[in-house]
Design a protein around this motif. Structure first.
Motif, PDB file in Angstrom:
ATOM      1  N   THR A 184       2.479   5.223   8.589  1.00 54.42           N
ATOM      2  CA  THR A 184       1.468   4.168   8.592  1.00 54.42           C
ATOM      3  C   THR A 184       0.296   4.564   9.475  1.00 54.42           C
ATOM      4  O   THR A 184      -0.870   4.380   9.106  1.00 54.42           O
ATOM      5  CB  THR A 184       2.071   2.850   9.113  1.00 54.42           C
ATOM      6  OG1 THR A 184       3.318   2.628   8.471  1.00 54.42           O
ATOM      7  CG2 THR A 184       1.157   1.685   8.842  1.00 54.42           C
ATOM      8  N   TYR A 197       6.476   4.664   0.776  1.00 54.91           N
ATOM      9  CA  TYR A 197       6.390   6.123   0.719  1.00 54.91           C
ATOM     10  C   TYR A 197       7.597   6.644  -0.035  1.00 54.91           C
ATOM     11  O   TYR A 197       8.730   6.332   0.331  1.00 54.91           O
ATOM     12  CB  TYR A 197       6.350   6.694   2.140  1.00 54.91           C
ATOM     13  CG  TYR A 197       6.186   8.206   2.208  1.00 54.91           C
ATOM     14  CD1 TYR A 197       4.928   8.782   2.144  1.00 54.91           C
ATOM     15  CD2 TYR A 197       7.279   9.045   2.349  1.00 54.91           C
ATOM     16  CE1 TYR A 197       4.761  10.148   2.209  1.00 54.91           C
ATOM     17  CE2 TYR A 197       7.132  10.423   2.412  1.00 54.91           C
ATOM     18  CZ  TYR A 197       5.869  10.975   2.351  1.00 54.91           C
ATOM     19  OH  TYR A 197       5.713  12.333   2.419  1.00 54.91           O
ATOM     20  N   VAL A 245       4.282  -1.100   3.538  1.00 50.22           N
ATOM     21  CA  VAL A 245       3.823   0.276   3.331  1.00 50.22           C
ATOM     22  C   VAL A 245       4.934   1.055   2.649  1.00 50.22           C
ATOM     23  O   VAL A 245       6.065   1.083   3.148  1.00 50.22           O
ATOM     24  CB  VAL A 245       3.480   0.953   4.677  1.00 50.22           C
ATOM     25  CG1 VAL A 245       2.966   2.378   4.445  1.00 50.22           C
ATOM     26  CG2 VAL A 245       2.445   0.140   5.430  1.00 50.22           C
ATOM     27  N   ILE A 294      -7.242   0.389   1.453  1.00 52.23           N
ATOM     28  CA  ILE A 294      -6.613  -0.307   2.559  1.00 52.23           C
ATOM     29  C   ILE A 294      -7.513  -1.382   3.152  1.00 52.23           C
ATOM     30  O   ILE A 294      -7.032  -2.426   3.592  1.00 52.23           O
ATOM     31  CB  ILE A 294      -6.130   0.719   3.605  1.00 52.23           C
ATOM     32  CG1 ILE A 294      -4.955   1.461   2.960  1.00 52.23           C
ATOM     33  CG2 ILE A 294      -5.695   0.059   4.900  1.00 52.23           C
ATOM     34  CD1 ILE A 294      -4.530   2.690   3.618  1.00 52.23           C
ATOM     35  N   LYS A 338       4.829   1.861  -5.803  1.00 46.61           N
ATOM     36  CA  LYS A 338       4.390   0.481  -5.616  1.00 46.61           C
ATOM     37  C   LYS A 338       4.206  -0.263  -6.936  1.00 46.61           C
ATOM     38  O   LYS A 338       4.598  -1.415  -7.055  1.00 46.61           O
ATOM     39  CB  LYS A 338       3.129   0.403  -4.739  1.00 46.61           C
ATOM     40  CG  LYS A 338       1.943   1.249  -5.163  1.00 46.61           C
ATOM     41  CD  LYS A 338       0.919   1.280  -4.031  1.00 46.61           C
ATOM     42  CE  LYS A 338      -0.432   1.802  -4.490  1.00 46.61           C
ATOM     43  NZ  LYS A 338      -0.413   3.191  -5.010  1.00 46.61           N
ATOM     44  N   VAL A 370       0.833  -1.207   0.000  1.00 45.90           N
ATOM     45  CA  VAL A 370       0.000   0.000   0.000  1.00 45.90           C
ATOM     46  C   VAL A 370       0.862   1.250   0.000  1.00 45.90           C
ATOM     47  O   VAL A 370       2.046   1.216   0.350  1.00 45.90           O
ATOM     48  CB  VAL A 370      -0.959   0.054   1.219  1.00 45.90           C
ATOM     49  CG1 VAL A 370      -1.970  -1.053   1.162  1.00 45.90           C
ATOM     50  CG2 VAL A 370      -0.186   0.028   2.518  1.00 45.90           C
ATOM     51  N   GLY A 371       0.257   2.348  -0.363  1.00 46.41           N
ATOM     52  CA  GLY A 371       0.941   3.621  -0.404  1.00 46.41           C
ATOM     53  C   GLY A 371       0.191   4.546  -1.333  1.00 46.41           C
ATOM     54  O   GLY A 371      -0.664   4.104  -2.098  1.00 46.41           O
TER      55      GLY A 371
END
Lengths: 325, 332
Positions: free
Chosen positions: B255, B233, B231, B219, B58, B51-52
């Motif tokens: 997060t 970023y 996660v 999410i 990603k 996720v991100g």
């Protein structure tokens, strides 16, 4: 709370398409009050956008075949207004925020000028300097950092979240009484979505306006709306206060949608709940209840007769024979 | 079988993917560091969720992992074998095992080919010459993803969004893969269709013994489908944990902010007060010094501005890249 600021009665719209006549919405009735957020939810093709575009008469006249019903704003039927009169309503008393801010903004015009243009259109008495002052105020109000510099920039120089703030600024600068927001956060990341939804809620409080939020995201509805209308295949199938709707959903479609999204807090079920089948085409609307072919409770009666939208209690309305019993 | 379950299927070590851009910064060729030094493992029959926010890298990570893009630096391992620099010809036999499902079922299918032809093309590329065999296999796969034999002759525009995504899944599945990168496979679908596709992916994972890298920005969907979650970023992997652990005790400030921003249907606790993350994603062309999150982090200290933190395991199976946990690792 307060009286009905906007009331839509029996709205129906048909469009001419390549595949023949499509009845996009049929018998839509709802109302919006001051200082409340009304959510309109449903999946693609349910007619939620057509409904709201009809309020501002933003549909394509060329393809519109028939528009019936009434749209009462402050007791006056907007469908009877001339195009000239509608121009005063649009962006004035009722304004709209669209999903895709990048394509809704003019790419070759500075942000500041786009806001000023809207102000001068509705307030011819203002000087350019006064309009600019007002534009800067609204930019500050919607939380644009370094708003004086942003005033001189073009849309492509801003991020998606900032552009959506600009859209909201343009929509609000003439102090509308109703803001229609059509999927305003769908293209945005959750962190930015939370910022934008907080902004809309805050501005609603400050300005006391009525907000109509169109979305497919039930969680966003649960967090921000006061009342909710659920649409399926061009009809309203359920209407209730937000808490009532989520705690006691009455229509099998509403319940199915709620069960099919993964929860953030509960234990994970082995498999997600599934609503069987797919949304039928508008050209192949089933007879009887429109949800019957996908409904696990459907009876012979459901397949033959169309249930009406009837009130259960305290403003909770549902279009389903099972729930009405 | 149990033993196999814990075996590592895919692994990256210090994987980097930089994109040069047409710009000079201080006389040097500018680069966007889309994937920055990511080391991670995906095990047999595991769903690893990634996720991100938009632009965090990603998707680039997913594509680099399958060598749809060549990595700038670092290694990629498949079952312990280094596949980073295998020549394309040799790599082809691994391609069968490493597949991808794309986000947009509308643009990822050739509009001028029928569903059957789309599937058979894959087999032909892999050298299956017998036409009859190709057709039989295609029909079998259509059944596996919940489509009917008559769909074989239909073209993409005749299908709904959910059905198109089923064809995308069939195409990934037809070569008996072991690992599939699912890049936002349900984002374009309506909620009632989304759950059908998620269930299908989970069923296939069991029956076909698959592992997924599941990339998504939703999410709640990632929480549902994943065994472990990473996660990201600005090109970095900030945190990685078993799903339950990540939601019970998220460690990285990013997060925490990300999870807090997720809207929920929950009327019991009343309106919750959430701490929203401030500001916006910095430009990846000019990432902040030290920890790239320090410009938005409410807990940033002096060290965060100067030094990029290392990834460290704070609890078993729970790794985080943040200076707040420097002490914690030392005492361990």
């Amino acid at each position: 709370m307060s009286s009905k600021l906007l009331e839509v009665k029996n709205l129906a719209a048909s469009f001419k398409t390549e595949r023949g006549l499509m009845k996009a919405i049929d018998g839509i009735s709802f109302y919006a009050q001051e200082n409340e957020i009304l959510g309109i939810v449903g999946e693609s093709g349910c007619g939620k956008s057509v409904t709201c575009q009809s309020v501002l008469r933003l549909y394509d006249e060329k393809h519109l075949v028939k528009l019936e019903g009434e749209i009462l704003f402050d007791g006056e039927n907007l469908l009877k207004y001339s195009e000239k009169e509608m121009e005063h309503i649009r962006g004035g008393a009722i304004s709209m925020v669209f999903q895709d801010a990048l394509s809704a903004l003019n790419p070759v015009m500075k942000i500041g000028d786009q806001i000023v243009e809207g102000i001068l259109l509705h307030h011819k008495e203002l000087s350019k300097a006064e309009a600019k002052e007002r534009a800067l105020n609204i930019l500050e109000q919607v939380g644009i950092p370094a708003f004086r510099e942003r005033f001189e920039q073009y849309p492509h120089e801003l991020s998606g979240g900032m552009r959506q703030r600009i859209m909201i600024a343009i929509a609000l600068v003439c102090g509308p009484r109703i803001l229609i927001a059509d999927e305003p956060t769908t293209a945005l990341d959750v962190t930015i979505q939370a910022q934008i939804m907080n902004l809309i809620v805050r501005l609603k409080e400050e300005m006391g306006m009525s907000v109509i939020l169109i979305t497919h995201d039930l969680a966003v509805v649960a967090e921000t709306c006061d009342r909710v209308v659920v649409m399926y295949l061009g009809q309203i199938v359920e209407e209730a206060d937000v808490k009532e709707l989520f705690l006691h959903p009455a229509h099998p479609y509403t319940r199915g949608m709620m069960m099919s999204i993964p929860s953030m807090s509960e234990e994970k079920p082995e498999r997600l709940y599934v609503i069987q089948g797919t949304v039928p085409l508008l050209s192949q609307i089933p007879s009887g209840c429109r949800f019957a072919p996908r409904c696990e409770y459907a009876t012979q009666r459901c397949r033959e007769a169309m249930p009406e939208l009837e009130e259960l209690e305290n403003g909770h309305k549902v279009r389903c024979f099972m729930a009405q019993r | 079988m149990e033993q196999k379950k814990n075996q590592v299927l895919m692994e990256t070590r210090n994987l980097k993917k930089y994109f040069p851009v047409e710009k000079k910064i201080d006389g040097q060729q500018a680069e966007v560091k889309a994937v920055n030094d990511i080391s991670m493992k995906i095990r047999h029959n595991e769903v690893y969720g990634l996720v991100g926010e938009t632009g965090c890298g990603k998707s680039t990570f997913g594509r680099t992992l399958l060598r749809l893009m060549e990595p700038t630096e670092g290694r990629i391992f498949y079952k312990g074998e280094d596949i980073t620099e295998l020549p394309q010809g040799e790599f082809r036999k691994y391609r069968q095992k490493l597949q991808m499902i794309f986000q947009d079922p509308y643009t990822s299918l050739n509009p001028r080919k029928s569903a059957g032809k789309i599937l058979e093309e894959v087999l032909a590329v892999q050298g299956m010459k017998n036409v009859r065999e190709r057709m039989e296999l295609s029909l079998e796969i259509l059944g596996k993803v919940g489509l009917r034999p008559e769909h074989y002759y239909r073209y993409p525009h005749e299908f709904s969004g959910g059905q198109r995504q089923r064809i995308g899944i069939a195409r990934a599945l037809i070569l008996n893969p072991e690992f599939i990168v699912c890049d936002e496979p349900v984002s374009a679908l309506d909620v009632s269709i989304q759950s059908q596709i998620i269930n299908l992916l989970l069923e296939l994972k069991e029956t076909e013994h698959l592992s997924y890298l599941f990339i998504a920005h939703d999410i709640s969907v990632v929480r549902y489908i994943s065994d472990r979650i990473g996660v990201m970023y600005l090109g970095y992997l900030f945190e990685e944990s078993h799903t339950a652990g990540l939601f019970r005790s998220p460690l990285h400030p990013y997060t925490k902010a990300l999870l807090a921003a997720v809207p929920t249907i929950d009327f019991d606790k009343g309106k919750k007060k959430r701490e929203l993350i401030r500001g916006e994603l910095p430009s990846p062309l000019f990432p902040p010094s030290g920890c790239v999150f320090h410009t938005r982090c409410p807990y940033a200290k002096d060290i965060c501005k100067e030094q990029c933190p290392d990834m460290k395991e704070v609890e078993k199976g729970h790794r985080v890249m943040c200076h707040l946990y420097d002490e914690k690792e030392k005492t361990k």
